[in-house]
Design a protein around this motif. Structure first.
Motif, PDB file in Angstrom:
ATOM      1  N   ASP A 136      57.992  -1.372  43.535  1.00 10.17           N
ATOM      2  CA  ASP A 136      57.273  -0.565  42.549  1.00 10.17           C
ATOM      3  C   ASP A 136      58.020   0.710  42.148  1.00 10.17           C
ATOM      4  O   ASP A 136      57.868   1.188  41.015  1.00 10.17           O
ATOM      5  CB  ASP A 136      55.883  -0.188  43.071  1.00 10.17           C
ATOM      6  N   ILE A 141      56.076   2.414  39.033  1.00 12.12           N
ATOM      7  CA  ILE A 141      55.591   3.793  39.164  1.00 12.12           C
ATOM      8  C   ILE A 141      56.156   4.687  38.062  1.00 12.12           C
ATOM      9  O   ILE A 141      55.405   5.456  37.438  1.00 12.12           O
ATOM     10  CB  ILE A 141      55.882   4.329  40.573  1.00 12.12           C
ATOM     11  N   ASN A 169      49.209  -0.144  41.968  1.00 11.25           N
ATOM     12  CA  ASN A 169      49.890   0.489  40.837  1.00 11.25           C
ATOM     13  C   ASN A 169      49.772  -0.305  39.539  1.00 11.25           C
ATOM     14  O   ASN A 169      50.421   0.029  38.546  1.00 11.25           O
ATOM     15  CB  ASN A 169      51.372   0.707  41.177  1.00 11.25           C
TER      16      ASN A 169
END
Length: 263
Positions: A136, A141, A169
């Protein structure tokens, strides 16, 4: 509120599910894709997935693989894909656009530069199928920080242990892959999909849309009835590959959208 969130709120107020269409940028050429792209909202498309061609599309079956190769052979690049979004946005500021593709071209572009360019072009979301949640920090992110939704795939093999790793996320919506395998193969089973959608919804408030194995207006209607939306890609790309006039492609898209909206 993002364009994607606003679209789902609008559809919810109408009691409708979303219809999401996929086309490959640059297939069969830039101008034809742009003409189709501009016509999709009037054909009933709520969210557009625009494929960014790549040489090794591991999640895609032969239909979309060949579309990507045609696009690459015609000189399509990630930059030109973003230019296409810019052209679309000159006349449409409301329809969400999600880029669907692979990480390598983004990595080569430079993540920070890509996100800045994508945001400036008017991209609303990303589906990058070869970046798992363990990665991520690579793109997911940073995309969220840039105001671009990062949409995750859930599959028939996403069990109770794996699902919690996908959700933290993820934003925009969750794309549920209705068949085990690649795009354009198999047919989705509405009973099985309905059970899985209900299971996943116990863990998230995000909208769930269903893709892979949806080929007809009836398929779209059935899947939209058990989810928050239905995605059709390979069936549309096949029409383009067959050389159908843009008007005929858009008429087919409208039939699919009408099916999804009638659920």
């Amino acid at each position: 509120m993002t364009r994607i969130a606003a679209k789902f709120e609008e559809l919810k107020s109408k009691g409708q599910s979303a219809f999401v269409s996929y086309i490959m940028a640059g297939d069969p050429d830039y101008d034809t894709t742009l003409e189709v792209l501009k016509g999709l909202p009037a054909a009933g498309v709520d969210i557009i997935e625009l494929g960014a061609p790549f040489t090794d599309p591991m999640a895609d079956g032969s239909t979309i693989q060949l579309a990507g190769q045609r696009a690459l052979d015609g000189g399509m690049t990630l930059n030109r894909t973003l230019e296409m979004v810019v052209e679309f946005r000159k006349n449409d500021q409301s329809t969400p656009i999600v880029l669907m593709g692979y990480y390598n071209p983004i990595y080569n572009h430079g993540v920070a530069q890509f996100l800045a360019d994508a945001k400036a072009a008017g991209v609303d979301g990303l589906i990058v199928v070869d970046l798992p949640p363990e990665e991520d920090e690579e793109l997911c992110i940073p995309a969220g920080a840039a105001g671009i939704d990062f949409i995750r795939l859930a599959t028939p093999t996403t069990d109770a242990r794996r699902l919690p790793k996908l959700l933290p996320n993820t934003s925009g919506f969750i794309y549920y892959v209705a068949v085990t395998g690649v795009t354009g193969t198999g047919s989705a089973n509405v009973d099985t999909v309905g059970t899985e959608i209900a299971r996943i919804k116990q863990s998230t408030d995000l909208p769930l849309v269903v893709g892979f194995g949806i080929k007809t207006p009836q398929d779209a209607k059935e899947m939209a009835a058990v989810a928050d939306g239905a995605v059709v890609g390979s069936a549309i790309v096949s029409k383009i590959a067959d050389g159908a006039p843009v008007a005929d492609v858009l008429a087919f898209v409208k039939s699919l959208a009408d099916g999804a909206h009638s659920a």
